[in-house]
Structures are given as C-alpha cells and as structure tokens.
Design a protein around this motif. Structure first.
Motif, PDB file in Angstrom:
ATOM      1  N   TRP A 176       4.695  88.458   9.649  1.00 13.26           N
ATOM      2  CA  TRP A 176       4.682  87.028   9.380  1.00 13.26           C
ATOM      3  C   TRP A 176       4.723  86.271  10.698  1.00 13.26           C
ATOM      4  CZ3 TRP A 176       9.188  83.781  10.050  1.00 13.26           C
ATOM      5  CH2 TRP A 176      10.340  84.471  10.432  1.00 13.26           C
ATOM      6  N   ILE A 177       4.329  85.019  10.646  1.00 11.59           N
ATOM      7  CA  ILE A 177       4.204  84.198  11.852  1.00 11.59           C
ATOM      8  C   ILE A 177       5.114  82.988  11.726  1.00 11.59           C
ATOM      9  CG2 ILE A 177       2.636  82.773  13.233  1.00 11.59           C
ATOM     10  CD1 ILE A 177       0.357  84.632  12.232  1.00 11.59           C
ATOM     11  N   GLU A 178       5.910  82.758  12.755  1.00 13.90           N
ATOM     12  CA  GLU A 178       6.789  81.588  12.807  1.00 13.90           C
ATOM     13  C   GLU A 178       6.287  80.643  13.892  1.00 13.90           C
ATOM     14  OE1 GLU A 178      11.481  80.382  13.602  1.00 13.90           O
ATOM     15  OE2 GLU A 178      10.776  82.424  13.988  1.00 13.90           O
ATOM     16  N   ILE A 179       6.198  79.360  13.561  1.00 10.34           N
ATOM     17  CA  ILE A 179       5.770  78.352  14.529  1.00 10.34           C
ATOM     18  C   ILE A 179       6.832  77.263  14.593  1.00 10.34           C
ATOM     19  CG2 ILE A 179       4.036  76.606  15.092  1.00 10.34           C
ATOM     20  CD1 ILE A 179       1.982  78.412  13.675  1.00 10.34           C
ATOM     21  N   ASP A 180       7.397  77.088  15.776  1.00  9.14           N
ATOM     22  CA  ASP A 180       8.434  76.084  16.017  1.00  9.14           C
ATOM     23  C   ASP A 180       7.787  74.906  16.747  1.00  9.14           C
ATOM     24  OD1 ASP A 180      10.558  74.537  17.018  1.00  9.14           O
ATOM     25  OD2 ASP A 180      11.886  76.272  17.116  1.00  9.14           O
ATOM     26  N   LEU A 181       7.619  73.788  16.044  1.00 11.09           N
ATOM     27  CA  LEU A 181       6.955  72.628  16.640  1.00 11.09           C
ATOM     28  C   LEU A 181       7.816  71.955  17.699  1.00 11.09           C
ATOM     29  CD1 LEU A 181       5.338  71.033  13.450  1.00 11.09           C
ATOM     30  CD2 LEU A 181       4.314  72.634  15.078  1.00 11.09           C
ATOM     31  N   SER A 182       9.131  72.016  17.550  1.00 11.69           N
ATOM     32  CA  SER A 182      10.022  71.390  18.537  1.00 11.69           C
ATOM     33  C   SER A 182       9.930  72.101  19.880  1.00 11.69           C
ATOM     34  CB  SER A 182      11.468  71.409  18.032  1.00 11.69           C
ATOM     35  OG  SER A 182      11.597  70.646  16.848  1.00 11.69           O
ATOM     36  N   ASP A 183       9.883  73.425  19.845  1.00 10.32           N
ATOM     37  CA  ASP A 183       9.796  74.214  21.079  1.00 10.32           C
ATOM     38  C   ASP A 183       8.360  74.521  21.475  1.00 10.32           C
ATOM     39  OD1 ASP A 183      12.532  74.240  21.259  1.00 10.32           O
ATOM     40  OD2 ASP A 183      12.773  76.226  20.365  1.00 10.32           O
TER      41      ASP A 183
ATOM     42  N   GLY B 232      -3.624  87.030   2.894  1.00  7.72           N
ATOM     43  CA  GLY B 232      -3.387  86.523   4.242  1.00  7.72           C
ATOM     44  C   GLY B 232      -1.937  86.635   4.669  1.00  7.72           C
ATOM     45  N   THR B 233      -1.731  86.747   5.962  1.00 15.25           N
ATOM     46  CA  THR B 233      -0.391  86.813   6.537  1.00 15.25           C
ATOM     47  C   THR B 233       0.340  85.485   6.332  1.00 15.25           C
ATOM     48  OG1 THR B 233      -1.017  88.457   8.187  1.00 15.25           O
ATOM     49  CG2 THR B 233       0.889  87.088   8.708  1.00 15.25           C
ATOM     50  N   ARG B 234       1.632  85.578   6.044  1.00 17.39           N
ATOM     51  CA  ARG B 234       2.454  84.392   5.806  1.00 17.39           C
ATOM     52  C   ARG B 234       2.734  83.672   7.122  1.00 17.39           C
ATOM     53  NH1 ARG B 234       8.195  83.333   5.178  1.00 17.39           N
ATOM     54  NH2 ARG B 234       8.625  85.482   5.838  1.00 17.39           N
ATOM     55  N   ILE B 235       2.709  82.338   7.070  1.00 15.46           N
ATOM     56  CA  ILE B 235       2.989  81.499   8.236  1.00 15.46           C
ATOM     57  C   ILE B 235       4.062  80.486   7.861  1.00 15.46           C
ATOM     58  CG2 ILE B 235       2.060  79.795   9.854  1.00 15.46           C
ATOM     59  CD1 ILE B 235      -0.645  81.109   9.590  1.00 15.46           C
ATOM     60  N   LEU B 236       5.106  80.416   8.662  1.00 15.28           N
ATOM     61  CA  LEU B 236       6.177  79.442   8.461  1.00 15.28           C
ATOM     62  C   LEU B 236       6.171  78.471   9.636  1.00 15.28           C
ATOM     63  CD1 LEU B 236       8.687  78.427   6.927  1.00 15.28           C
ATOM     64  CD2 LEU B 236      10.050  80.020   8.303  1.00 15.28           C
ATOM     65  N   ILE B 237       5.971  77.183   9.340  1.00 14.23           N
ATOM     66  CA  ILE B 237       5.938  76.152  10.380  1.00 14.23           C
ATOM     67  C   ILE B 237       7.107  75.199  10.159  1.00 14.23           C
ATOM     68  CG2 ILE B 237       4.581  74.313  11.452  1.00 14.23           C
ATOM     69  CD1 ILE B 237       2.071  75.652  10.407  1.00 14.23           C
ATOM     70  N   HIS B 238       7.905  74.996  11.198  1.00 12.49           N
ATOM     71  CA  HIS B 238       9.060  74.100  11.080  1.00 12.49           C
ATOM     72  C   HIS B 238       9.220  73.301  12.363  1.00 12.49           C
ATOM     73  CE1 HIS B 238      11.596  76.656  13.698  1.00 12.49           C
ATOM     74  NE2 HIS B 238      10.987  77.681  13.112  1.00 12.49           N
ATOM     75  N   GLU B 239      10.047  72.264  12.281  1.00 11.87           N
ATOM     76  CA  GLU B 239      10.287  71.400  13.441  1.00 11.87           C
ATOM     77  C   GLU B 239      11.610  71.748  14.099  1.00 11.87           C
ATOM     78  OE1 GLU B 239       9.985  67.564  11.602  1.00 11.87           O
ATOM     79  OE2 GLU B 239       7.820  67.450  11.976  1.00 11.87           O
TER      80      GLU B 239
ATOM     81  N   TYR C 149      -4.155  76.181   6.048  1.00 13.32           N
ATOM     82  CA  TYR C 149      -3.988  75.071   5.097  1.00 13.32           C
ATOM     83  C   TYR C 149      -5.165  74.130   5.256  1.00 13.32           C
ATOM     84  CZ  TYR C 149      -2.152  70.809   2.937  1.00 13.32           C
ATOM     85  OH  TYR C 149      -1.998  69.691   2.166  1.00 13.32           O
ATOM     86  N   LYS C 150      -6.033  74.090   4.248  1.00 10.80           N
ATOM     87  CA  LYS C 150      -7.232  73.249   4.301  1.00 10.80           C
ATOM     88  C   LYS C 150      -7.948  73.483   5.628  1.00 10.80           C
ATOM     89  CE  LYS C 150      -5.351  69.774   1.138  1.00 10.80           C
ATOM     90  NZ  LYS C 150      -5.025  68.343   0.917  1.00 10.80           N
ATOM     91  N   GLY C 151      -8.131  72.399   6.438  1.00  8.08           N
ATOM     92  CA  GLY C 151      -8.836  72.553   7.708  1.00  8.08           C
ATOM     93  C   GLY C 151      -7.936  72.794   8.895  1.00  8.08           C
ATOM     94  N   PHE C 152      -6.694  73.183   8.656  1.00  6.45           N
ATOM     95  CA  PHE C 152      -5.755  73.453   9.739  1.00  6.45           C
ATOM     96  C   PHE C 152      -5.723  74.950  10.022  1.00  6.45           C
ATOM     97  CE2 PHE C 152      -4.412  69.553   7.773  1.00  6.45           C
ATOM     98  CZ  PHE C 152      -4.065  68.740   8.837  1.00  6.45           C
TER      99      PHE C 152
ATOM    100  N   GLU D 172       5.515  76.493   4.358  1.00  6.09           N
ATOM    101  CA  GLU D 172       5.139  77.905   4.298  1.00  6.09           C
ATOM    102  C   GLU D 172       3.706  78.022   3.791  1.00  6.09           C
ATOM    103  OE1 GLU D 172       6.699  81.995   2.131  1.00  6.09           O
ATOM    104  OE2 GLU D 172       8.155  80.464   2.762  1.00  6.09           O
ATOM    105  N   PHE D 173       2.894  78.763   4.522  1.00  2.00           N
ATOM    106  CA  PHE D 173       1.477  78.903   4.210  1.00  2.00           C
ATOM    107  C   PHE D 173       1.081  80.371   4.351  1.00  2.00           C
ATOM    108  CE2 PHE D 173       2.425  74.946   6.451  1.00  2.00           C
ATOM    109  CZ  PHE D 173       1.996  73.993   5.545  1.00  2.00           C
ATOM    110  N   SER D 174      -0.184  80.641   4.143  1.00  2.00           N
ATOM    111  CA  SER D 174      -0.729  81.963   4.439  1.00  2.00           C
ATOM    112  C   SER D 174      -2.167  81.784   4.902  1.00  2.00           C
ATOM    113  CB  SER D 174      -0.663  82.891   3.218  1.00  2.00           C
ATOM    114  OG  SER D 174      -1.425  82.363   2.150  1.00  2.00           O
ATOM    115  N   ILE D 175      -2.622  82.699   5.719  1.00  2.00           N
ATOM    116  CA  ILE D 175      -3.983  82.618   6.248  1.00  2.00           C
ATOM    117  C   ILE D 175      -4.973  82.818   5.103  1.00  2.00           C
ATOM    118  CG2 ILE D 175      -5.664  83.690   7.794  1.00  2.00           C
ATOM    119  CD1 ILE D 175      -3.304  84.517   9.581  1.00  2.00           C
ATOM    120  N   TRP D 176      -5.836  81.823   4.895  1.00  2.00           N
ATOM    121  CA  TRP D 176      -6.798  81.936   3.791  1.00  2.00           C
ATOM    122  C   TRP D 176      -8.190  82.344   4.267  1.00  2.00           C
ATOM    123  CZ3 TRP D 176     -11.176  79.090   4.090  1.00  2.00           C
ATOM    124  CH2 TRP D 176     -11.150  77.870   4.770  1.00  2.00           C
TER     125      TRP D 176
END
Length: 241
Positions: A107-114, A234-241, A178-181, A143-147
């Motif tokens: 899974w993939i974690e994305i930290d927008l703050s850092d 698709g692999t799970r993606i978690l994006i948070h701030e 997520y859509k076009g992201f 929480e998303f997944s690669i489509w």
C-alpha cells in the motif's frame, strides 16, 4: 357620538398612513436586503468551492494508449515553453513485479503536510520519496486504489492568462487513483518537497518507475497500459494531511 366618530376616523387615517409609509419603506429595503443576502451566499459558495476545488491531469482517456508519442516536441509548464522528452525514458530493468511481500500487503501512504510518499509492504518500507502535490488545485485526501496505469500519457490544462497553463506530452509512469488524479514521473521541474501540481502527485521519474512496476494492477508483458479489475486489482493509496 360625533366626537367618538371623529377620533375613530383620525385613528383609522393615521393607521392607514403608517401602513402606507411602512409599505414604501419595506419596498425600498427589501431589494437591498435581498442583494446583501445574495452577495453573502455567493461569497460563501466561492469560499467553499475554492477550499474544495479539485484539479486533475486534463487527460483525454479515450485517446490514451500508454505509448510514447514521438511527434510531440514541445511542452509548456506555468505558461513557459520547455523541452519535451524526445525519446522514451531508459528503464532500469524494472519491468517486473518488485518487492518481497504478497502484493495484497502493498500500500502507498502520501503525507501532504510533509510532501512525502512511502510505499509499504505490510509494516515494512519499500520506498520513500519526496513529492510535489497540488498547488493550483487541491489534491484529494482519503483512501483510493490505482484504477489504471499508463506508461506514457499527455496532460494539459490551466490558464494562459494567469500563467498556470501546462501542456505536457509523454508524462511517464502515470498511475491514476481517483478520476484524473494520479501519481506520475516529472520532467518539467525538480522542486520536490514543495506543492507544484494541479492536484496530481509529482514524483521523480526514477521513483515513479519503481512504483509503477511494484504496484498493482500488474501491467501485462509487452503492454504500455492496464486497467484494474477484480482479478488484477489496484494497490491501495492513503492520502492525508
């Protein structure tokens, strides 16, 4: 009796006059109140939309094959002309499934703050990298997944008047979640660690390549694109701030 009638008539006249004046005042004030109410509503909606406005890559999915387009010679970023890649990126012999763990635990974690991405295999880090998230439009959180995956794709959007216009052919290793992201490689800037996108996750191209082949859906041998399905999710993606 006549005096009482006179008082009654006077009272009725005064009441009628008062109501007439109040009606005129009401008719004058009502449009002003309505205008202020409309302005407050419009400002509130604009603030809400500005806070929640989402961007995306501006990709035409119907025309996207994942193939490198050798006819594209020029790119634009922030309204400025830049050099587009003229040949496909040299790969690092990574066109195979990477990692040591069952793909279900990836899974993939994305930290927008850092401004940071971490690719996980269970509780173990596979890869960590700086990113560039949304500057001109907000990157979605959740929480998303690669489509879908496209080895190369074209992205465009923005506005020439405010110098946000971009036209980027052959964007490498794009993974839409997520859509076009999407997550993708980047050849038009090297300012990772700072927001620089219209909502997508910009990655160093070498990092995007690794994640492209490490994540699911697995891309078939000899193909440049793939869509997730029940058998190849698709692999799970978690994006948070």
């Amino acid at each position: 009796m006549g005096r009482i009638q006179s008082v009654a008539n006077t009272t009725e006249f005064l009441y009628s006059e008062l109501m007439r004046r109040e009606s005129k005042l009401f008719l004058i004030i009502l449009p002003i109140i309505s205008l202020f109410a409309f302005l407050i509503l419009a400002i509130s909606l604009e603030l809400f939309n500005a806070r929640n406005r989402l961007g995306g890559c501006g990709c035409d999915f119907d025309k996207t094959t994942g193939d490198f387009d050798y006819s594209e010679k020029t790119a634009f970023f922030e309204g400025r002309e830049i050099s587009a890649p003229l040949v496909a990126f040299m790969e690092s012999n990574l066109n195979q499934v990477l990692g040591t763990t069952n793909s279900d635990k990836k899974w993939i974690e994305i930290d927008l703050s850092d401004q940071k991405l971490i690719a996980w295999e269970g509780k173990n880090k596979f890869l960590e990298s700086l990113i560039s998230s949304g500057k001109w439009a907000r990157t979605p959180v959740g929480e998303f997944s690669i489509w879908g995956k496209y080895k190369y794709t074209k992205m465009s959007g923005g506005n020439k008047e405010d110098h946000t216009y971009y036209y980027l052919p052959n964007v490498p290793y794009t993974m839409y979640f997520y859509k076009g992201f999407g997550l993708h490689g980047t050849y038009w800037h090297n300012n990772f660690g700072e927001p620089m996108s219209h909502g997508c996750i910009n990655l160093p191209t070498i990092v995007a390549e690794k994640i492209f082949y490490w994540s699911k859906p697995e891309i078939p041998l000899g193909k440049n694109s793939v869509l997730a399905n029940k058998e190849n999710p698709g692999t799970r993606i978690l994006i948070h701030e």
